[in-house]
Write an enzyme that holds these catalytic residues in place. Structure first.
Site, PDB file in Angstrom:
ATOM      1  N   CYS A 268     -36.862  16.229  32.426  1.00  8.29           N
ATOM      2  CA  CYS A 268     -36.581  15.133  31.993  1.00  8.29           C
ATOM      3  C   CYS A 268     -35.036  14.161  31.277  1.00  8.29           C
ATOM      4  O   CYS A 268     -34.236  15.481  30.892  1.00  8.29           O
ATOM      5  CB  CYS A 268     -37.379  15.365  30.529  1.00  8.29           C
ATOM      6  SG  CYS A 268     -37.029  13.583  29.439  1.00  8.29           S
TER       7      CYS A 268
ATOM      8  N   ASP B 182     -39.974  17.913  35.447  1.00 10.42           N
ATOM      9  CA  ASP B 182     -40.974  17.088  35.793  1.00 10.42           C
ATOM     10  C   ASP B 182     -41.392  18.229  37.069  1.00 10.42           C
ATOM     11  O   ASP B 182     -40.375  17.875  38.207  1.00 10.42           O
ATOM     12  CB  ASP B 182     -40.300  16.186  36.110  1.00 10.42           C
ATOM     13  CG  ASP B 182     -39.574  15.624  34.881  1.00 10.42           C
ATOM     14  OD1 ASP B 182     -40.947  16.059  34.122  1.00 10.42           O
ATOM     15  OD2 ASP B 182     -39.129  14.766  34.565  1.00 10.42           O
TER      16      ASP B 182
END
Length: 282
Positions: free
Chosen positions: A190, A197
């Site tokens: 992120c 992620d």
């Protein structure tokens, strides 16, 4: 770190900050992030983008009250057009959806139209929304990305910092091929919180053959890279187009769920049609 990580446009985001959860409708909770933040450094201009596409969202935690106060639940499918001025920041999207929880709506269509209106206002672009009853999706099979998986290679990797160096001279021969390559090793972080992620990526192209080892090394180099999902996909598309110069190119990533949402961006310069069936990790 991305060159725009400390940009003023990101300063007001609730992402990475302690927030209160509201359960009555509040459209002001939605926050957009200008797509220009990552497009400008890549030389991508809104009036001359080399791709089309969308950001596909799946909403798994969507609930509201009907006119009699009975809770309703649905799975939502949202497509945000690539031409929108902003992408939707995911934490704000989650907080916004939570604000439906104790709010009464007359019918499902009112919920759908409310979502479309608020999301398109925040994104400053075209948004389409579909709502599904749970029995419409029960028994839905787990999907898979069609193509050749490039992950099972006997190679040594000791560098996880993002670089396009691996794409230098990454095409082989003069013969034009048409193939679809898949990797499940995409991991980025992120932009704000640096939380991981996880995603799977499908790359479909026509052009000189791309060296699979170099491509895999390039994808693995995102492991310490901090950008939003949508920005990573546009960066990958732009880098492949720049260094490998395919005639046709499509890049589609499906990321794992966080906060009841998954984000699945795709970009293409051909007639690519993305499959919207969830993958095994979704």
């Amino acid at each position: 770190m991305s060159s725009y990580a400390n940009h003023q446009a990101l300063a007001g985001l609730t992402l990475g900050k302690s927030t209160d959860y509201r359960d009555t409708y509040d459209a002001s909770l939605l926050q957009g992030v200008p797509r220009s933040l990552n497009r400008d450094p890549l030389g991508l201009k809104a009036d001359n983008l080399p791709f089309h596409g969308a950001d596909i969202w799946t909403l798994y935690e969507l609930s509201w009250l009907n006119a009699k106060g009975l809770p309703q639940v649905a799975v939502g499918h949202v497509e945000l057009d690539y031409t929108s001025v902003n992408l939707i920041e995911s934490k704000s999207f989650k907080l916004y959806l939570n604000s439906f929880n104790q709010t009464s709506f007359n019918n499902w269509d009112e919920v759908l139209k409310t979502l479309e209106r608020d999301l398109s206002t925040c994104a400053q672009g075209k948004v389409s929304v579909a709502l599904y009853r749970l029995d419409e999706l029960e028994g839905q099979p787990i999907g898979h990305f069609n193509g050749t998986c490039i992950d099972d290679q006997d190679i040594t990797i000791d560098n996880y910092e993002f670089t396009t160096d691996y794409l230098e001279n990454a095409t082989c021969g003069e013969k034009v091929v048409e193939e679809t390559l898949v990797s499940h090793l995409l991991k980025s972080n992120c932009l704000i919180t640096h939380q991981p992620d996880w995603g799977s990526i499908q790359i479909q192209y026509r052009g000189r053959q791309i060296d699979r080892e170099k491509l895999l090394r390039y994808l693995v180099s995102f492991r310490h890279h901090n950008e939003f999902h949508e920005q990573c996909v546009e960066r990958i598309f732009n880098d492949l187009l720049r260094f490998c110069q395919p005639e046709k190119l499509s890049v589609y990533a499906r990321y794992t769920r966080r906060g009841g949402l998954d984000i699945n961006p795709w970009r293409s310069n051909s007639d690519f049609v993305p499959s919207t069936t969830r993958l095994v990790r979704q």
